[in-house]
Write an enzyme that holds these catalytic residues in place. Sequence first.
Site, short mmCIF file in Angstrom:
data_model
loop_
_atom_site.label_atom_id
_atom_site.label_comp_id
_atom_site.label_asym_id
_atom_site.label_seq_id
_atom_site.Cartn_x
_atom_site.Cartn_y
_atom_site.Cartn_z
N SER A 1 3.91 1.73 8.63
CA SER A 1 3.67 0.87 7.48
C SER A 1 4.99 0.59 6.77
O SER A 1 5.72 1.50 6.40
CB SER A 1 2.71 1.55 6.50
OG SER A 1 1.42 1.63 7.04
N ASP B 1 0.91 -7.83 1.89
CA ASP B 1 1.13 -6.39 1.76
C ASP B 1 2.63 -6.07 1.69
O ASP B 1 3.22 -5.59 2.66
CB ASP B 1 0.47 -5.67 2.94
CG ASP B 1 0.26 -4.18 2.66
OD1 ASP B 1 0.92 -3.65 1.75
OD2 ASP B 1 -0.55 -3.56 3.36
N HIS C 1 0.82 -1.22 0.00
CA HIS C 1 0.00 0.00 0.00
C HIS C 1 0.85 1.26 0.00
O HIS C 1 0.40 2.33 -0.42
CB HIS C 1 -1.02 -0.01 1.15
CG HIS C 1 -0.47 0.22 2.52
ND1 HIS C 1 -0.18 -0.81 3.40
CD2 HIS C 1 -0.17 1.36 3.19
CE1 HIS C 1 0.26 -0.31 4.54
NE2 HIS C 1 0.28 1.01 4.43
#
Length: 727
Positions: A662, A223, A87
Amino acid sequence: MQQRTKLAFWWLCWMLWLPARADDGMWLPNLIKALNEQDMQERGLRLTAEDIYSVNRSSLKDAILQFGRGCSGAVVSPNGLLLTNYHCAFSYLQRHSTVDNNFIEKGFWARSLEEEIANPGLTVTFIIRIEDVTERVLESVSPDMGEEEREAKIKETSSRIAAEAVENTDYKASVEPFYYGNEFYLFVKQEFTDVRLVGAPPSSIGQFGGETDNWEWPRHTGDFALFRIYAGPENEPANFSQANVPYEPRYYLPVSLQGYKEGDFTMVMGFPGRSQQFLTSYALKQLTEKINPHRIALRGKRLEVMENVMQRNDTVRLKYAAKYAGIANYWKKWQGETRGLQRFDAVTRKQEMEAEFTLWAQADLQRRLPYGTLLPQFERDYAALDSLILAFEYMREAAFAPEIMVFARNFDPYIVDVRELDKKEDKKKGKARQDQAIERLKSTTANHFRNYSRAIDQATLAVCLEAYARDIPPAFHPPLFEKIKAQYGNNFRAFANEVFKESVCASPEKVARFIERPYKKQVQILQHDPAYQLSREFMLLYRQHILPNYVALNAQLELNTRRYVAGLREMFQDSLLAPDANSTLRIAYGTVEGYRPRNGVIYTYQTTLEGILEKGDPNVPEFTVPDTLAKLYREKDYGRYGVDGTMPVAFIASNHTVGGNSGSPVINADGHLIGLNFDRVWEGTMSDFTYDPEQCRNISVDVRYILFIIDKVAGATHLIDEMTVIE
């Protein structure tokens, strides 16, 4: 005796609130030796603080990077190969995709260095060293300074310290405040600007579960994405050039196939964006009862508008994929955050803390003056802010949520520049300025309409203006609202139709025709342009009646919070209070463990490939399982990455993470990479404000699943061959 008993009781309450376990906290790596090393080793760490952070030799911190401006990542090979989240890479995949060659849908894998794709504007940043410069910064300020003067002096001193630190080097530096300006640290950095896309799975793996599973556990999302850092001939940062070569890092993380079990030590290193652990009960009450409910409602309406159009048009769906994900991400996060704070009874807990703080402050004359009246001041300031806060929030979430409202602002500096031409005696210089203004507008127009849907923006304008008119007091309404009421009967859909019919801001063709007009005609057009006029009125309203009061109140709150945090640290000087996150390099540590989200429900700490097939639904894009992955599952062809006939996919642990983490590597007790952090559980999203050890868990994709996808699905084994794999 009664007073002593009461104080002892409150002291116990405080100690229960303070970090009873160091999972609560994001720590500066240069302070690990003094503050955390012993505790980390007692929990299972087999490294020293010097192995984690060192300025004298290579250490773990040299493999950790800030990816772009909002994510983290890690170097995993001697050739500058890095891992971050899918992402975090999504906008770059989107930029390189077309309808006919859609990297989001099918994935991308460079089979050689020559196939790796450049990403102009993307940077990665490493930390060279961190230094406490509190004394040097604060020696330039005095207690009698006003806040504005104090901030100016701190900024001046900090800039000087940063400049001196990197003189005659290619490094960059900044001085960052901690504990609301009670401490300051110098960060010396190295930034690389040639970063190329190497590989990413298709969205059916990298985004498996989509918005349905976002902020949720159990999770089955692959991810991850791979990039490579390139450098000049001396291994130095260099702008993109075909002559650049893969960067040779000071350190890179070995990748472990040994896995983990419940209770194992884990550590997350990255660049967490922002936390606000020291907010008062008044702030949390305002957040949970007022701010978040309105934010959630507004974004819900915008998402509904986008869905209606995206479902009917594949081209629009591709163009708006990143925009939709960005809006939905916080829409869902705010819901979990509010629920978690209420479940944790955070406001009441804060009120109990504040009562004890007041008792402590009033018990000593030396403490009474700086701290004794802080809580009543907070109460007054938040009461004043309460009448203003929704108008402030609605400016971002409603007034300037429609893209046309933001784009219209680009005509302001253009017109100002052109007006100045009439005052210039030198016509040649004036013409050059006009040409520059036109080129800026052309460039902005091209960027604005690159990924754009008129249907979405027009409907968004209608719903956002309607919400603003309904929820915000008339004192904060722009003058044009009177015209909308008189001419359109407050039918904002009809007004939005007129805006997109008449405004020069509505299409690139109209902008092109506008540019060709004579200057005086341009001014006349803008004076009657509904989008430009409404955008201008909103901005004037914001600058004149909302922002000044908001800034003044927040300056007072900032000052009092600095004093409050200083008091807390004085009151509990023997306890560890981690500083808030501020996009600087941090370490969080905890253990692999499940949790109980609600009565009768127990979540275990790991998911496997079996769960992907269980969730799989070919009729739902978010849960479409690639044929290759399904085949590997049926044949149990997991290679060296599987465990006892299963393929681990994701796991959770009690590391304290927030936005910005992240892509942060999850590291085991031996300093080996075991996963990549990509999310938090929905019940624990309140960790921006307070940490609940029973509910707060970070979610990571298992590195074994990452290697399995690279090897078995993508066939890109040459990338694994670069890595040091611990069997």
